[in-house]
Scaffold this active site. Sequence first.
Site, PDB file in Angstrom:
ATOM      1  N   SER A  96       0.325  18.181 -27.294  1.00 33.99           N
ATOM      2  CA  SER A  96       1.578  17.640 -27.819  1.00 33.99           C
ATOM      3  C   SER A  96       2.312  18.699 -28.650  1.00 33.99           C
ATOM      4  O   SER A  96       2.605  19.771 -28.135  1.00 33.99           O
ATOM      5  CB  SER A  96       1.285  16.375 -28.629  1.00 33.99           C
TER       6      SER A  96
ATOM      7  N   ASP B 258       1.883   9.185 -19.995  1.00 32.56           N
ATOM      8  CA  ASP B 258       2.309   9.643 -21.311  1.00 32.56           C
ATOM      9  C   ASP B 258       3.599   8.921 -21.685  1.00 32.56           C
ATOM     10  O   ASP B 258       4.631   9.110 -21.045  1.00 32.56           O
ATOM     11  CB  ASP B 258       2.549  11.153 -21.277  1.00 32.56           C
TER      12      ASP B 258
ATOM     13  N   HIS C  54      -1.172   9.921 -23.696  1.00 29.72           N
ATOM     14  CA  HIS C  54      -0.680  11.110 -24.382  1.00 29.72           C
ATOM     15  C   HIS C  54      -1.802  11.961 -24.964  1.00 29.72           C
ATOM     16  O   HIS C  54      -1.755  13.187 -24.888  1.00 29.72           O
ATOM     17  CB  HIS C  54       0.290  10.690 -25.490  1.00 29.72           C
TER      18      HIS C  54
END
Length: 257
Positions: free
Chosen positions: A94, A199, A229
Amino acid sequence: MKLQRRLVEPFHFPGNRVGCLLIHGFSGSPSEMRLLGEGLAKFGWTVLGILLSGHGTTPEEMAKKGWEDWARDAEGGVRKLRESCNTVVGIGLSMGGLLTLHLATLGLIDGLISMNAPMVLADRRTRFARLVRPFIKFVGKSTSDQAALESKSQPITERFVYDRIPVDGLVSLNRGIRQVRSKLHLINCPALLMQSRKDFTVNPSSVQIIRKKIEQVNPEVIYWENSGHILTLGPEREEVTLKVHDFLRQSAAKGVL
């Protein structure tokens, strides 16, 4: 408290001369990367998992930090690994993936692996963070049906993450995304890009934006069909570790690491 300390603590596993810098995500902690780090250490790689400024404490502390602080943390991690390693590969989830890309634009790392790195955030409301900042200091994590679906795609795994996000942090993250996106053409190291199909935090189109911007290095792109995610803790986490290991091994064998 003892468990919480372990979840937020940085970790360092000495190994060979190839160092892996593991960087967690926005509002998360090293707990998101520890399983991956332990897996890579078993293969003999040197691993360093860092804690980003303002994370692992309280949302109020995170509100005092921003993109520049997190970039300095990542750059410090590279320097730490260089003390014992000839080669450093950035591996980030991320926002950690975004920081890994940042390091590569500066030429500080020899290879990169980004996982669900944001170029476009899925929640369109995040684009207006700057407008609401004078009125709202924190926002809660999404409780939408999509977020619930994402959580179901992950096994129960111990993880420390904030349940509230500082709006100042979102503004800073958006600034970081713009800055990194404008410099992706500078990347010249081997790259592996990973993206989860499920995600709902980062728009999956992000990975193709990155791929096109760094086509000069012919990056490998892998989609994960069953993960949310937090790819490193999802149902495909063991396969993810093996793919990372394979990328490191094959790159080293080709002499590009």
